[in-house]
Design a protein around this motif. Structure first.
Motif, PDB file in Angstrom:
ATOM      1  N   ILE A  36     -69.759  20.583  28.065  1.00  0.00           N
ATOM      2  CA  ILE A  36     -70.756  19.722  27.429  1.00  0.00           C
ATOM      3  C   ILE A  36     -70.176  18.345  27.141  1.00  0.00           C
ATOM      4  CG2 ILE A  36     -72.104  21.582  26.421  1.00  0.00           C
ATOM      5  CD1 ILE A  36     -70.567  20.605  23.732  1.00  0.00           C
ATOM      6  N   LEU A  37     -68.865  18.225  27.242  1.00  0.00           N
ATOM      7  CA  LEU A  37     -68.176  16.966  27.004  1.00  0.00           C
ATOM      8  C   LEU A  37     -67.294  16.711  28.219  1.00  0.00           C
ATOM      9  CD1 LEU A  37     -67.827  14.873  24.704  1.00  0.00           C
ATOM     10  CD2 LEU A  37     -65.938  16.244  23.877  1.00  0.00           C
ATOM     11  N   THR A  38     -67.450  15.528  28.847  1.00  0.00           N
ATOM     12  CA  THR A  38     -66.689  15.230  30.061  1.00  0.00           C
ATOM     13  C   THR A  38     -66.225  13.773  30.066  1.00  0.00           C
ATOM     14  OG1 THR A  38     -68.709  14.667  31.268  1.00  0.00           O
ATOM     15  CG2 THR A  38     -67.906  16.935  31.490  1.00  0.00           C
ATOM     16  N   ASP A  39     -65.267  13.500  30.924  1.00  0.00           N
ATOM     17  CA  ASP A  39     -64.825  12.145  31.272  1.00  0.00           C
ATOM     18  C   ASP A  39     -64.239  11.322  30.122  1.00  0.00           C
ATOM     19  OD1 ASP A  39     -65.718  12.647  33.874  1.00  0.00           O
ATOM     20  OD2 ASP A  39     -67.729  11.915  33.411  1.00  0.00           O
ATOM     21  N   LEU A  40     -63.794  11.960  29.057  1.00  0.00           N
ATOM     22  CA  LEU A  40     -63.175  11.196  27.966  1.00  0.00           C
ATOM     23  C   LEU A  40     -61.799  10.705  28.396  1.00  0.00           C
ATOM     24  CD1 LEU A  40     -63.991  13.445  24.905  1.00  0.00           C
ATOM     25  CD2 LEU A  40     -64.758  11.092  25.235  1.00  0.00           C
ATOM     26  N   THR A  41     -61.515   9.444  28.126  1.00  0.00           N
ATOM     27  CA  THR A  41     -60.189   8.894  28.398  1.00  0.00           C
ATOM     28  C   THR A  41     -59.594   8.392  27.096  1.00  0.00           C
ATOM     29  OG1 THR A  41     -61.165   6.751  28.960  1.00  0.00           O
ATOM     30  CG2 THR A  41     -60.695   8.257  30.784  1.00  0.00           C
ATOM     31  N   TYR A  42     -58.300   8.578  26.971  1.00  0.00           N
ATOM     32  CA  TYR A  42     -57.616   8.183  25.740  1.00  0.00           C
ATOM     33  C   TYR A  42     -57.363   6.685  25.730  1.00  0.00           C
ATOM     34  CZ  TYR A  42     -54.185   7.959  22.024  1.00  0.00           C
ATOM     35  OH  TYR A  42     -53.512   7.643  20.867  1.00  0.00           O
ATOM     36  N   ASN A  43     -57.697   6.046  24.616  1.00  0.00           N
ATOM     37  CA  ASN A  43     -57.457   4.626  24.411  1.00  0.00           C
ATOM     38  C   ASN A  43     -56.378   4.496  23.341  1.00  0.00           C
ATOM     39  OD1 ASN A  43     -57.505   1.968  23.480  1.00  0.00           O
ATOM     40  ND2 ASN A  43     -59.675   1.743  23.915  1.00  0.00           N
ATOM     41  N   ALA A  44     -55.161   4.177  23.760  1.00  0.00           N
ATOM     42  CA  ALA A  44     -54.034   4.111  22.825  1.00  0.00           C
ATOM     43  C   ALA A  44     -54.217   3.005  21.784  1.00  0.00           C
ATOM     44  CB  ALA A  44     -52.731   3.899  23.593  1.00  0.00           C
ATOM     45  N   LYS A  45     -54.865   1.907  22.150  1.00  0.00           N
ATOM     46  CA  LYS A  45     -55.050   0.800  21.200  1.00  0.00           C
ATOM     47  C   LYS A  45     -55.906   1.211  20.017  1.00  0.00           C
ATOM     48  CE  LYS A  45     -54.417  -3.082  24.328  1.00  0.00           C
ATOM     49  NZ  LYS A  45     -55.022  -4.281  24.897  1.00  0.00           N
ATOM     50  N   SER A  46     -56.978   1.951  20.275  1.00  0.00           N
ATOM     51  CA  SER A  46     -57.862   2.379  19.185  1.00  0.00           C
ATOM     52  C   SER A  46     -57.555   3.803  18.730  1.00  0.00           C
ATOM     53  CB  SER A  46     -59.325   2.285  19.619  1.00  0.00           C
ATOM     54  OG  SER A  46     -59.574   3.183  20.687  1.00  0.00           O
ATOM     55  N   ASN A  47     -56.632   4.458  19.452  1.00  0.00           N
ATOM     56  CA  ASN A  47     -56.262   5.832  19.139  1.00  0.00           C
ATOM     57  C   ASN A  47     -57.504   6.717  19.100  1.00  0.00           C
ATOM     58  OD1 ASN A  47     -54.432   7.823  18.716  1.00  0.00           O
ATOM     59  ND2 ASN A  47     -54.305   7.522  16.518  1.00  0.00           N
ATOM     60  N   SER A  48     -58.330   6.579  20.161  1.00  0.00           N
ATOM     61  CA  SER A  48     -59.567   7.351  20.261  1.00  0.00           C
ATOM     62  C   SER A  48     -59.786   7.716  21.725  1.00  0.00           C
ATOM     63  CB  SER A  48     -60.742   6.542  19.714  1.00  0.00           C
ATOM     64  OG  SER A  48     -60.922   5.367  20.474  1.00  0.00           O
ATOM     65  N   TRP A  49     -60.759   8.562  21.952  1.00  0.00           N
ATOM     66  CA  TRP A  49     -61.097   9.019  23.289  1.00  0.00           C
ATOM     67  C   TRP A  49     -62.467   8.448  23.597  1.00  0.00           C
ATOM     68  CZ3 TRP A  49     -58.466  11.210  19.475  1.00  0.00           C
ATOM     69  CH2 TRP A  49     -57.207  11.730  19.771  1.00  0.00           C
ATOM     70  N   GLU A  50     -62.564   7.688  24.671  1.00  0.00           N
ATOM     71  CA  GLU A  50     -63.751   6.873  24.943  1.00  0.00           C
ATOM     72  C   GLU A  50     -64.328   7.128  26.324  1.00  0.00           C
ATOM     73  OE1 GLU A  50     -64.970   4.902  22.573  1.00  0.00           O
ATOM     74  OE2 GLU A  50     -63.297   5.164  21.198  1.00  0.00           O
ATOM     75  N   ASN A  51     -65.463   6.487  26.576  1.00  0.00           N
ATOM     76  CA  ASN A  51     -66.109   6.443  27.890  1.00  0.00           C
ATOM     77  C   ASN A  51     -66.483   7.807  28.444  1.00  0.00           C
ATOM     78  OD1 ASN A  51     -65.751   3.582  27.949  1.00  0.00           O
ATOM     79  ND2 ASN A  51     -63.619   3.950  28.470  1.00  0.00           N
ATOM     80  N   GLY A  52     -66.727   8.746  27.551  1.00  0.00           N
ATOM     81  CA  GLY A  52     -67.102  10.088  27.980  1.00  0.00           C
ATOM     82  C   GLY A  52     -68.605  10.266  28.049  1.00  0.00           C
TER      83      GLY A  52
END
Length: 153
Positions: free
Chosen positions: A87-103
């Motif tokens: 149900i959750l796909t394509d998340l990429t880790y963003n080290a600058k914001s320390n979050s997982w984005e673009n999913g």
């Protein structure tokens, strides 16, 4: 004032979730704070995914493993079981914001896909946000690490 609020919401109002900047910090089993949804988040190459392990359904006419993805926009997928789907796909880790984005997140109750982001709060909870173009008008669900407690449907 509006610009301040826009910047505040777009940059996130919570503290950085993962002080160690560990992209794999979201991996594992998570249960919603309402105790109605259990997911497993895992790494798949350079992206992260989350699959349904268990859900609580108000309609008890079928066993949980009998429910299918009947609202999926793709007719070929309408017969697949809800338990086990990503149900959750394509998340990429963003080290600058320390979050997982673009999913992307999938709402099987409506057959809808939304943009998604994930962050961790100071207390280690997982905040999953589904949105359409703008995070601040999205909806968030909070999950906590699953401790293998007994789940009742």
């Amino acid at each position: 004032m509006f610009k301040f609020l826009l910047v505040f919401f777009l940059t996130g109002s919570s503290a950085l979730p993962n002080d160690g900047n560990d992209p794999n910090a979201i991996c594992g089993k998570w249960i919603s704070v309402h105790k109605d949804y259990l997911v497993q988040v895992y790494r798949d190459g350079n992206t992260f995914k989350g699959r349904t392990l268990w859900f609580k359904n108000k309609d008890t006419s079928k066993a949980m493993d009998e429910w299918t993805d009947k609202h999926n926009p793709n007719p070929d997928l309408r017969g697949r079981k809800l338990v086990g789907i990503n149900i959750l796909t394509d998340l990429t880790y963003n080290a600058k914001s320390n979050s997982w984005e673009n999913g992307r997140i999938y709402d099987a109750t409506k057959g809808s896909f939304w943009d998604a982001s994930v962050s961790m709060t100071k207390d280690g909870s997982l905040k999953v946000t589904g949105y359409w173009h703008f995070k601040f008008i999205g909806k968030s669900v909070t999950f906590v690490r699953y401790n293998n407690e007994r789940l009742i449907n």
